[in-house]
Structure formats: C-alpha cells, structure tokens
Design an enzyme around this catalytic site. Structure first.
Site, PDB file in Angstrom:
ATOM      1  N   ALA A  13      88.836  64.653  11.823  1.00 51.46           N
ATOM      2  CA  ALA A  13      89.170  65.984  11.284  1.00 51.46           C
ATOM      3  C   ALA A  13      89.537  66.504  12.569  1.00 51.46           C
ATOM      4  CB  ALA A  13      87.952  66.601  10.806  1.00 51.46           C
ATOM      5  N   GLY A  16      87.541  66.131  15.920  1.00 59.77           N
ATOM      6  CA  GLY A  16      87.381  65.013  16.165  1.00 59.77           C
ATOM      7  C   GLY A  16      88.898  64.255  16.832  1.00 59.77           C
ATOM      8  N   LYS A  77      80.751  65.013   9.127  1.00 61.11           N
ATOM      9  CA  LYS A  77      79.989  66.396   8.254  1.00 61.11           C
ATOM     10  C   LYS A  77      78.373  66.183   8.429  1.00 61.11           C
ATOM     11  CE  LYS A  77      79.710  69.080   3.957  1.00 61.11           C
ATOM     12  NZ  LYS A  77      80.166  69.253   2.683  1.00 61.11           N
ATOM     13  N   SER A 130      80.812  73.079  21.437  1.00 61.22           N
ATOM     14  CA  SER A 130      81.424  74.363  21.183  1.00 61.22           C
ATOM     15  C   SER A 130      82.718  74.760  21.785  1.00 61.22           C
ATOM     16  CB  SER A 130      80.490  75.365  21.705  1.00 61.22           C
ATOM     17  OG  SER A 130      81.004  76.817  21.157  1.00 61.22           O
ATOM     18  N   LYS A 184      72.616  74.445  20.916  1.00 63.94           N
ATOM     19  CA  LYS A 184      74.064  74.915  20.106  1.00 63.94           C
ATOM     20  C   LYS A 184      73.757  75.680  19.151  1.00 63.94           C
ATOM     21  CE  LYS A 184      78.128  75.003  18.582  1.00 63.94           C
ATOM     22  NZ  LYS A 184      78.769  74.064  17.624  1.00 63.94           N
ATOM     23  N   HIS A 187      73.146  79.062  20.428  1.00 64.15           N
ATOM     24  CA  HIS A 187      74.633  79.353  20.674  1.00 64.15           C
ATOM     25  C   HIS A 187      75.159  80.242  19.678  1.00 64.15           C
ATOM     26  CE1 HIS A 187      78.927  78.970  20.587  1.00 64.15           C
ATOM     27  NE2 HIS A 187      78.938  79.143  21.868  1.00 64.15           N
ATOM     28  N   ASN A 188      75.288  79.438  18.491  1.00 63.69           N
ATOM     29  CA  ASN A 188      75.781  79.825  17.386  1.00 63.69           C
ATOM     30  C   ASN A 188      75.280  81.054  16.662  1.00 63.69           C
ATOM     31  OD1 ASN A 188      77.277  77.596  17.544  1.00 63.69           O
ATOM     32  ND2 ASN A 188      77.483  77.010  15.454  1.00 63.69           N
ATOM     33  N   GLU A 191      76.522  83.995  18.601  1.00 60.84           N
ATOM     34  CA  GLU A 191      77.883  84.184  18.292  1.00 60.84           C
ATOM     35  C   GLU A 191      77.759  84.955  16.864  1.00 60.84           C
ATOM     36  OE1 GLU A 191      80.747  81.258  15.963  1.00 60.84           O
ATOM     37  OE2 GLU A 191      80.166  80.413  17.816  1.00 60.84           O
ATOM     38  N   TYR A 192      77.011  84.785  15.963  1.00 55.97           N
ATOM     39  CA  TYR A 192      76.883  85.581  14.912  1.00 55.97           C
ATOM     40  C   TYR A 192      76.634  86.981  15.184  1.00 55.97           C
ATOM     41  CZ  TYR A 192      76.585  82.020  11.305  1.00 55.97           C
ATOM     42  OH  TYR A 192      76.840  81.124  10.046  1.00 55.97           O
ATOM     43  N   LYS A 262      78.502  78.912   7.745  1.00 57.02           N
ATOM     44  CA  LYS A 262      78.291  77.289   7.543  1.00 57.02           C
ATOM     45  C   LYS A 262      76.783  76.995   7.746  1.00 57.02           C
ATOM     46  CE  LYS A 262      82.858  75.577   9.174  1.00 57.02           C
ATOM     47  NZ  LYS A 262      83.540  74.706  10.028  1.00 57.02           N
ATOM     48  N   ARG A 447      45.235  95.256   6.204  1.00 56.96           N
ATOM     49  CA  ARG A 447      44.941  93.594   5.819  1.00 56.96           C
ATOM     50  C   ARG A 447      43.603  93.663   5.873  1.00 56.96           C
ATOM     51  NH1 ARG A 447      46.206  90.062   9.233  1.00 56.96           N
ATOM     52  NH2 ARG A 447      46.743  88.413   7.966  1.00 56.96           N
TER      53      ARG A 447
END
Length: 470
Positions: A13, A16, A77, A130, A184, A187-188, A191-192, A262, A447
């Site tokens: 893909a 890759g 994937k 990344s 990673k 990291h993402n 990123e969000y 994702k 509580r």
C-alpha cells in the site's frame, strides 16, 4: 551466486511502497511481496531505475531471497491480517529470524505476538512509523520496540531511512515487546489533541472574528514563525490557500465537517483509563470526532436548540493574540498528558522508557513534530524523574505568562456559544493539577454514605467509615 537481499517488505500500500523506495534510495537491497501479486509487477515496472528491489511471488520465494538472519517487515492492516501473515511465514523461518510489524497495531497484540514468537525462536519487533506518505518516502520518525539484540541487526537500516534532525536520526530503540507501538499510539493520541486544538483556534477566528481564508492563512503563517512552529500549523497555513475548482470557494469551506478516525486516539484514551492517568485534552479530541459524526442529528438540533446571538465588540488583534496563547498552553497540556501516560505505562510494563529521547524521536518525520519538542527533551534532561511537564521551569513559566489570555478565550467562547472542548479540557486540566484541594472529598463522602467505601482523613492516617444515617 544469487543476490541476497538485506530486508523484505510485505504489503505494497502507500506506506509500504514508499518505505521500499526509501530503503532502496539509501543503498539497501529490498525484496517485496504482496498478497495481490499484480501489485508486485506494477511496482517493479514503475520503479525500474532501482535494481536493488526484487519481487517475490510467494512467501517461500521471498524468504529464500533474504540474507540471514532474515528481516521481514510487515506493512499490512492491523489485527487479524498481521497474525495471518505471521502464520504464513513461520514454516519457512529459522531460529533468530526477525519479523517487524510496521503497522498501527495495538500494543497488547504486539506483546502477545512477541511472547508467542519467542517460544518459536523468532524475534519480533513492533516498529511505530509516523510521517504518512511523505515521511515514509523521505524519512519517517521510527519508534522500534522488541528484542534488544534484534535491534542491533535492524539499526543500520532503520537509522538510515529515518528522518534526520541536526545530524541525528529520529529513531532509536524504545524498549521491549510492545513499547514501540505504545509510543506510536501515544504519539497519535497527542496528534488527535493537537489537531482538535488547531481546529478550535480556526473555528473561533472564523465564527467570532469572521476571518476569511486569506486572513487565516496570514495568521497561521505568522504563528508558524514562533513558538507554535510545527508541521500541523504549517499544513494548516497551506490549507487556507487552496480553492475549490467547482465553486471557487476556499476548499476547506466545502469539506463536510465529519472527521474520521482509525482508532489509535481511542486506544490512547482507553489505556489512560486502564492506568488511571488523566488525559482530558486527548480524550475530548476523540469525543469531538465522535460528535462530528452526528452530522444529521446536529443539523436537526440546530433548528431546536437555542444559543447566544452575540457580536464580538472587542479588539480583533488582541483576541487573535489570546487565541495563539490559548493554543500554545493547551498544546503543552496535550503533550504533558501524553508523557504522563508514557511514564505510567513504562512503570506498569517494565519498559524503562527514556522520555527525553521520545521527544527527540518526534522532532522530524512525524505528524506532531514541533519546535518545542527540544524544550521537552531539555526538561527531562534536567530532571529525569519529572512527574509532569507542566511543572518543569520552562513550561511552568509559559503557562503562567499566557494563562490570562487562555482564560479569556474560553470565556469569550462560552459567551458566544462556540464549542471548545479541547481548549476547555486543557484549562481544566491545568486548574485541577495546580489545586491543593479538589471536590473529591464530597465524592468520597457520598461513596461512603451509599456503599460504605470508607474514606481517609486530612488530620490522621488510616481508613474510616461513618454511619451517615445515625
């Protein structure tokens, strides 16, 4: 004598393909394979100038093309396809061969695969990669985790193809089993948060100040020259220059407001909940994407639910400056939350992560690369046991300096009915972290009242229970 290839890559893909070209351009011989065999021929035809790339038409042929110990990188994937490819490779591999998963796999899957393959004498590596299509081709940020001895075999390739900043590769050994994929994932998650914060800054300037795309381009261009200098600010600047060929409008204005995801942001938030780490900026960014998916519901609700109808009468430039400061402060919070999560995971999974080095890995090639990552590295160099980035001298001073503007932006947005979930969550994170006392004492009393969960006291040690109905 047949040529022996340095490394194999399975999965042609976009990522890759570009990693293969990156490796080949750096002088490595790369064998390639794809389940859809026609992709192999297409790729070889399109890249005839590289005689260092060889195509295989079966897994057994691919394995036979490699120098030992064999190094095989999977760019398939995440999930079941990774397990399926591992099982397909296993009958043809030998002791000490190395499988590298370069996809966005869940770190617990990577830990499971590492243990499974270790019993079979195969070394497994989870390498976070990344930078998207451009990074894969020109130099990504790489976060490799797995068998430390295996990394010695992979290091010459990985450090050569990774992004280079100041003569140093944005790649180094992270830690054992799932550490690379965990880093990673975080990291993402950051990123969000970063993307949501930037989108909120844009939304305020567009809807409160009425800035045009051209004016927004100017603002983000200026911001990219200072403390906010980063890849995401840079591409945001460029986005405002693109016009739609059909309508002639700025392209961003005709893009539907439904953001995809994702799953890595969700994984980050789930892991934070599992480890008991507060990551509100990151988690609100995930929720904001979920809310954006309710497009039809929001369209209907807009005719029913009422909000304020106000015109901003303050100084335009002053608010733009305040938004800059709010964005800077909130970004610090997002990174602080990410590193706090890395710290907790490192302890939980015995990874011994080097947090300063994590910042250096992200200086180039990746999506969250930014100028102030050097400051993060400096903070951990000064104090390796730093509990939270916000309390390091540099960042504490920044937050003190900009917080009045930060608060003013959130107040203005509340007055005008502008949603800022990530800005607001970041400010609440800061205010909660700096308070000696939070309202959790009342929660614990509740509580104990309904569930006899006991409580601790401020004036002595131990656990206590009160008969609240007596």
């Amino acid at each position: 004598m047949d040529k022996k290839y340095d490394i194999a890559l399975i999965g042609l893909a976009v990522m890759g393909e570009n990693l293969v070209l990156n490796m080949a351009s750096k002088g490595f011989n790369v064998a390639i394979y794809n389940r859809t065999i026609s992709k192999v021929d297409e790729f070889l035809t399109q890249n005839k100038e590289y005689d260092s790339i060889g195509g295989a038409y079966s897994v057994v042929e691919l394995v036979g093309m490699l120098a030992k110990p064999r190094k095989i990188m999977l760019m398939v994937k995440a999930g079941k396809p990774v397990d399926a490819m591992i099982e397909e490779l296993l009958p043809y591999l030998e002791h000490d061969d190395i499988i590298i998963d370069g996809g966005n796999s869940f770190f617990q899957d990577t830990r499971r695969r590492a243990a499974y393959l270790k019993d079979k004498g195969i070394r497994f590596f989870g390498a976070g990669v990344s930078g998207g299509e451009e990074g894969a081709l020109k130099g990504p940020s790489m976060m490799p985790g797995g068998d430390p001895e295996a990394y010695k075999e992979l290091e010459p390739i990985f450090t050569r193809i990774a992004a280079q900043v100041g003569g140093q590769p944005c790649c180094s050994y992270v830690g054992p089993d799932g550490a690379g994929h965990y880093v990673k994932m975080v990291h993402n998650g950051i990123e969000y948060g970063d993307m949501q914060l930037i989108s909120e800054a844009y939304y305020i300037m567009k809807n409160v100040l009425g800035l045009s795309a051209e004016e927004l381009h100017t603002v983000f261009s200026e911001w990219n020259q200072g403390e906010l200098d980063s890849y995401l600010i840079e591409i945001t600047r460029d986005i405002f220059t693109k016009q739609d060929e059909i309508t002639g409008k700025p392209l961003v204005e005709v893009i539907l407001d439904k953001a995809g995801q994702k799953g890595t942001g969700t994984w980050t938030s789930q892991s934070a909940l599992d480890l008991g780490v507060a990551t509100p900026t990151i988690t609100e960014a995930v929720f904001a994407r979920c809310m954006s998916a309710y497009k039809e519901e929001r369209m209907a609700a807009s005719d029913i639910l009422i909000g304020p109808d106000k015109q901003y009468k303050g100084d335009k430039q002053q608010l733009i400056t305040a938004i800059h400061d709010a964005l800077y402060a909130s970004k610090i919070c997002a990174y602080a939350q990410g590193f706090a999560l890395l710290k907790a995971a490192s302890k939980e999974y015995n990874w011994n992560l080097n947090f300063g080095e994590m910042a250096l890995l992200w200086r180039g090639g990746c999506i969250i690369r930014a100028r102030f990552l050097d400051r993060i590295q400096e903070a951990y160099a000064q104090d390796g046991e730093l509990v939270n980035l916000m309390v390091s001298p540099f960042f504490a001073n920044v937050l003190a300096k900009v917080q009045d503007n930060w608060r003013q932006v959130v107040i203005t947005c509340k007055e005008h009915g502008i949603p800022t979930p990530a800005f607001s969550a970041s400010l609440d994170y800061y205010d909660s972290y700096r308070r000696k006392v939070l309202p959790a004492n009342l929660i614990q009393a509740q509580r104990d009242y309904f569930g006899a969960h006991t409580y601790e006291r401020t004036d002595c040690s131990g656990f206590f229970h009160t008969d609240w109905l007596k």
